[in-house]
Design a protein around this motif. Sequence first.
Motif, short mmCIF file in Angstrom:
data_model
loop_
_atom_site.label_atom_id
_atom_site.label_comp_id
_atom_site.label_asym_id
_atom_site.label_seq_id
_atom_site.Cartn_x
_atom_site.Cartn_y
_atom_site.Cartn_z
N LEU A 115 0.82 -1.21 0.00
CA LEU A 115 0.00 0.00 0.00
C LEU A 115 0.86 1.26 0.00
O LEU A 115 0.64 2.17 -0.80
N LEU A 116 1.84 1.31 0.89
CA LEU A 116 2.62 2.55 1.00
C LEU A 116 3.40 2.84 -0.28
O LEU A 116 3.44 3.98 -0.74
N ALA A 117 4.01 1.81 -0.85
CA ALA A 117 4.78 2.02 -2.09
C ALA A 117 3.86 2.57 -3.18
O ALA A 117 4.21 3.52 -3.89
N ALA A 175 6.52 -6.61 -8.68
CA ALA A 175 5.20 -6.10 -9.11
C ALA A 175 5.25 -4.59 -9.31
O ALA A 175 4.73 -4.07 -10.30
N PHE A 176 5.89 -3.88 -8.39
CA PHE A 176 5.94 -2.41 -8.48
C PHE A 176 6.65 -1.98 -9.76
O PHE A 176 6.15 -1.13 -10.50
N THR A 177 7.80 -2.56 -10.03
CA THR A 177 8.57 -2.11 -11.19
C THR A 177 7.95 -2.63 -12.50
O THR A 177 8.11 -2.01 -13.54
N ASP A 178 7.23 -3.73 -12.42
CA ASP A 178 6.53 -4.26 -13.58
C ASP A 178 5.34 -3.35 -13.95
O ASP A 178 5.14 -3.00 -15.10
N GLU A 179 4.60 -2.93 -12.92
CA GLU A 179 3.41 -2.12 -13.17
C GLU A 179 3.74 -0.67 -13.51
O GLU A 179 2.96 0.03 -14.13
N ARG A 186 13.39 4.02 -8.06
CA ARG A 186 14.19 2.79 -7.99
C ARG A 186 13.71 2.00 -6.79
O ARG A 186 13.52 2.57 -5.71
N TYR A 187 13.50 0.72 -6.98
CA TYR A 187 12.99 -0.13 -5.88
C TYR A 187 14.14 -1.06 -5.46
O TYR A 187 14.62 -1.86 -6.26
#
Length: 279
Positions: A115-117, A175-179, A186-187
């Motif tokens: 959620l936070l990311a 998931a974050f960098t894919d979406e 940068r994750y």
Amino acid sequence: MRTLVITGGTQGIGKALAQHYLTRGDRVVVIGTNQNKGEALLAEANRLSASDRCSFLPADLSSPTVTIRLADQLRTRYPSIDALVLGAFRYQIRRQETAEGVERTFALYVLSRFLLANELRTALERAPHPVIVNLCGTGGKGGWLHWDDLQLRRQYRPLAATMQGARANDLLGVAFTDEHSDSPVRYVLHNPLFVKTGLAEPFRQPTRTALSIITKVFATPVDKAIQPIIERIDTPPRPALSAFRVDRMIDITGPAFDRNAARQLADTLRNLIINRTDD
Ligand SMILES: NC(=O)c1ccc[n+]([C@@H]2O[C@H](COP(=O)([O-])OP(=O)(O)OC[C@H]3O[C@@H](n4cnc5c(N)ncnc54)[C@H](OP(=O)(O)O)[C@@H]3O)[C@@H](O)[C@H]2O)c1
């Protein structure tokens, strides 16, 4: 002046990072649940003449409702965020559910980080070199996702819940960098390995004493453990997603970083939020 949001910044690694960046002249926003620890950090900021740059926002991140509200508050107060450090964690000896009916380890260790990311992404994207550092257990072989029972209703074991969370956090980075493949954020997944912090606290005696002794003898001092994290925050790696165990970069092409599993997890978390939160 940069703005850093640090969950779990009242203790251990998060607190040491907060102190470091306050000393360096940055603005630090710390999230935790314990008012006394929060006030202790504010007193320290005062000693460093950094009161105007330090905030403590008490919030129980195991509640998705609270987490969403907090993210909203953060976006309003800090339109641009340079770094988000995801460090809040508590070892949950017994299975408990939050008011929304989510198992607590999963809620805190996985759902709140997801959620936070996502909720703070736009604020991060306004910073020149934005970075998310997720303190987790990157790329290990221990533990797995219990896809048919992610909240471990059938059988809860605290270590299994923790290890599942560690595996899930690797997938959150994927998931974050894919979406958001065009995002400048940068994750960074970072496992600090064994660090001298509050690890023994949740355990009963005699385990607590035994763990305290082991920690004292074998664990890395927190001031040393934060150095590679500081490097990642100050100079975010080039790739959108990277993973480290202390100083060593981990290969992120293996099954622990499977894109389909990451998508499945993100979809599951989104459904969970839709079904469990009231706003
Ligand atoms: N230490 C290690 O050996 C080690 C190894 C591998 C990975 N890690 C990871 O590194 C991170 C930091 O570890 P640490 O050992 O420094 O942690 P720690 O000393 O146990 O501190 C945990 C922090 O999380 C906060 N927290 C706990 N429950 C919370 C909740 N419901 N809502 C908001 N905040 C909450 C605590 O604040 P309050 O008490 O104020 O709630 C505290 O600031 C964790 O994610 C951990 O998984 C640590």
